[in-house]
Scaffold this motif. Structure first.
Motif, mmCIF file in Angstrom:
data_model
loop_
_atom_site.group_PDB
_atom_site.id
_atom_site.type_symbol
_atom_site.label_atom_id
_atom_site.label_comp_id
_atom_site.label_asym_id
_atom_site.label_seq_id
_atom_site.Cartn_x
_atom_site.Cartn_y
_atom_site.Cartn_z
ATOM 1 N N LEU A 162 0.824 -1.209 0.000
ATOM 2 C CA LEU A 162 0.000 0.000 0.000
ATOM 3 C C LEU A 162 0.857 1.257 0.000
ATOM 4 C CD1 LEU A 162 -2.829 -1.064 2.473
ATOM 5 C CD2 LEU A 162 -3.036 -0.740 -0.002
ATOM 6 N N ALA A 163 1.995 1.210 0.691
ATOM 7 C CA ALA A 163 2.916 2.349 0.678
ATOM 8 C C ALA A 163 3.463 2.560 -0.727
ATOM 9 C CB ALA A 163 4.047 2.118 1.671
ATOM 10 N N ALA A 164 3.841 1.461 -1.391
ATOM 11 C CA ALA A 164 4.372 1.574 -2.744
ATOM 12 C C ALA A 164 3.322 2.083 -3.722
ATOM 13 C CB ALA A 164 4.907 0.225 -3.211
ATOM 14 N N LEU A 165 2.064 1.772 -3.474
ATOM 15 C CA LEU A 165 0.977 2.138 -4.381
ATOM 16 C C LEU A 165 0.376 3.502 -4.068
ATOM 17 C CD1 LEU A 165 -0.739 -1.371 -4.551
ATOM 18 C CD2 LEU A 165 0.462 -0.209 -6.427
ATOM 19 N N ASP A 166 0.961 4.240 -3.126
ATOM 20 C CA ASP A 166 0.483 5.591 -2.795
ATOM 21 C C ASP A 166 -0.967 5.606 -2.318
ATOM 22 O OD1 ASP A 166 2.504 7.442 -2.881
ATOM 23 O OD2 ASP A 166 2.312 7.832 -5.029
ATOM 24 N N ALA A 167 -1.345 4.643 -1.512
ATOM 25 C CA ALA A 167 -2.720 4.564 -1.019
ATOM 26 C C ALA A 167 -3.026 5.702 -0.048
ATOM 27 C CB ALA A 167 -2.946 3.222 -0.331
ATOM 28 N N THR A 168 -4.301 5.901 0.208
ATOM 29 C CA THR A 168 -4.759 6.812 1.256
ATOM 30 C C THR A 168 -5.717 6.048 2.166
ATOM 31 O OG1 THR A 168 -6.595 7.644 -0.099
ATOM 32 C CG2 THR A 168 -4.535 8.885 -0.161
ATOM 33 N N VAL A 169 -5.782 6.481 3.416
ATOM 34 C CA VAL A 169 -6.638 5.849 4.408
ATOM 35 C C VAL A 169 -7.772 6.810 4.736
ATOM 36 C CG1 VAL A 169 -6.742 4.759 6.682
ATOM 37 C CG2 VAL A 169 -4.611 4.692 5.359
ATOM 38 N N GLN A 170 -9.011 6.352 4.537
ATOM 39 C CA GLN A 170 -10.175 7.181 4.839
ATOM 40 C C GLN A 170 -10.683 6.829 6.234
ATOM 41 O OE1 GLN A 170 -12.891 6.435 1.539
ATOM 42 N NE2 GLN A 170 -11.997 8.102 0.365
ATOM 43 N N VAL A 171 -10.850 7.850 7.057
ATOM 44 C CA VAL A 171 -11.282 7.645 8.435
ATOM 45 C C VAL A 171 -12.467 8.549 8.746
ATOM 46 C CG1 VAL A 171 -8.930 7.016 9.103
ATOM 47 C CG2 VAL A 171 -9.726 9.359 9.455
ATOM 48 N N ARG A 172 -13.214 8.155 9.794
ATOM 49 C CA ARG A 172 -14.401 8.917 10.176
ATOM 50 C C ARG A 172 -14.494 8.988 11.690
ATOM 51 N NH1 ARG A 172 -20.191 6.989 7.886
ATOM 52 N NH2 ARG A 172 -18.920 7.025 5.976
ATOM 53 N N SER A 173 -14.970 10.114 12.182
ATOM 54 C CA SER A 173 -15.266 10.287 13.601
ATOM 55 C C SER A 173 -16.527 11.135 13.696
ATOM 56 C CB SER A 173 -14.109 10.975 14.328
ATOM 57 O OG SER A 173 -14.015 12.341 13.941
ATOM 58 N N GLN A 174 -16.948 11.427 14.906
ATOM 59 C CA GLN A 174 -18.110 12.302 15.072
ATOM 60 C C GLN A 174 -17.801 13.728 14.632
ATOM 61 O OE1 GLN A 174 -19.349 11.604 19.221
ATOM 62 N NE2 GLN A 174 -21.033 10.358 18.416
ATOM 63 N N ARG A 175 -16.526 14.022 14.444
ATOM 64 C CA ARG A 175 -16.136 15.348 13.966
ATOM 65 C C ARG A 175 -16.148 15.445 12.450
ATOM 66 N NH1 ARG A 175 -11.163 15.223 14.823
ATOM 67 N NH2 ARG A 175 -10.991 13.196 15.853
ATOM 68 N N GLY A 176 -16.308 14.317 11.759
ATOM 69 C CA GLY A 176 -16.343 14.335 10.303
ATOM 70 C C GLY A 176 -15.423 13.296 9.701
ATOM 71 N N GLU A 177 -15.117 13.448 8.424
ATOM 72 C CA GLU A 177 -14.285 12.513 7.687
ATOM 73 C C GLU A 177 -12.988 13.183 7.255
ATOM 74 O OE1 GLU A 177 -16.405 10.885 4.417
ATOM 75 O OE2 GLU A 177 -18.123 10.229 5.616
#
Length: 344
Positions: free
Chosen positions: A170-185
């Motif tokens: 995933l590091a080599a492929l330039d991935a991004t991690v999508q996260v969510r909380s009560q404050r938003g995404e």
């Protein structure tokens, strides 16, 4: 015995509400392949487990721009064998299948893979101090048994390594991690998701305590599909963590020169190790062992052994060259060789 409450989150908001109650000691559980081990060893002591397996984050689908969107709750095995993963980024499937055992891959979730903790034997031994377990207590690995430990990015507080194979790809492929909380995404670049130890080795990632990983997004990677390889060097052929691993991908032009290159290392640092400035040395060059060695030297320029793991430095150098040579010859994934131009 430490009492632990259990509940199943009925929806996303219920899970986020549980995480936002910081004083409650809540932890999310999906496959549990690492968290349960940590609880058994009395390293993790959550007061409440929030089962998130019912949340709608188990799909693998394409994005509008031709990338992939991997649900955080999709299992590692399902991800590795998914037709879209083979079509778009066989490097990811190869890396996943190099890790753990079939039984664990069937249980482990994608999001959990990102959050797994080091397999440092001092970290797992509660009878000795460890800065990752108890900040400020010390690091007995420094000056101790260091065969498995870091040669890059370590600090005076921690020399542990990150154990994931999937994360290296995933590091080599330039991935991004999508996260969510009560404050938003928000989206976190993969290069910024895991931390080097510095003076806070207990903090593995930049994920906030109240945030939930929902998806991993891999940008379009068709250019690297025909020339990628994952090489993992370890003490035994299966169910062992990497001494050194390499995710390598090349985009070759019609005249055979390199248009783009990606190289990430595992088993050598507190996070997957990648230096775009090292990759740039290969752009425009011929894909030869001599040019690959220049990339390896740049990636390992700051490498420093701890005695028992000094061998990792020349091993990593040879592994980088070999992985790039394998990638240049053509991708081989879990179903055989991927034909060049198959996406065209």
């Amino acid at each position: 015995m430490t009492p632990v409450a259990y509940e199943r989150a009925g929806d996303v908001q219920a899970a986020l509400a549980a995480l936002s109650a910081a004083d409650d000691g809540a932890r999310c559980i999906a496959g549990g392949t690492n968290l349960i081990d940590l609880m058994k060893e009395n390293i993790a002591r959550p007061e409440r487990l929030v089962d998130i397996n019912g949340l709608p984050f188990d799909r693998i689908e394409t994005t509008e721009d031709g990338g992939l969107r991997l649900g955080a709750l999709a299992r590692n095995a399902d991800t590795a064998y998914h037709p879209l993963v083979r079509e778009h980024c066989p490097l990811l499937g190869a890396a996943i299948l190099a890790g753990a055992s079939p039984q664990i891959r069937n249980m482990a979730s994608n999001g959990g893979n990102l959050l797994q903790r080091t397999r440092c034997h001092y970290f797992y031994d509660v009878g000795v101090p460890c800065n990752k377990r108890e900040p400020g207590s010390g690091c007995p690995a420094i000056g101790g048994l260091t065969r498995q430990h870091a040669i890059l990015g370590a600090s005076d507080h921690c020399i542990a390594t990150h154990p994931s194979d999937m994360c290296v790809a995933l590091a080599a492929l330039d991935a991004t991690v999508q996260v969510r909380s009560q404050r938003g995404e928000r989206s976190i670049a993969f290069a910024d998701f895991h931390r080097l130890p510095g003076d806070r080795p207990s903090q593995d990632t930049t994920l906030a305590p109240d945030e939930l990983i929902t998806h991993i997004v891999v940008p379009p990677a068709a250019a690297f599909r025909a020339h990628s390889a994952y090489l993992k060097l370890r003490d035994r052929a299966s169910y062992a963590f990497a001494l050194v691993s390499v995710a390598a991908a090349l985009d070759l032009s019609e005249d055979g020169t390199v248009r783009a290159v990606r190289v990430a290392l595992g088993g050598v640092a507190h996070k997957p190790w990648r230096l775009p400035e090292a990759e740039s040395l290969l752009v425009g060059a011929r894909p030869t062992a001599e040019h690959f060695a220049l990339v390896a030297d740049a990636l390992l320029r700051s490498a420093q052994g701890q005695g028992d793991n000094d061998f990792k430095i020349p091993l990593a150098r040879r592994a980088i060259v070999r992985a790039l040579e394998t990638a240049a010859a053509g991708t081989v994934d879990n179903q055989g060789r991927v034909p060049e131009g198959a996406l065209q």
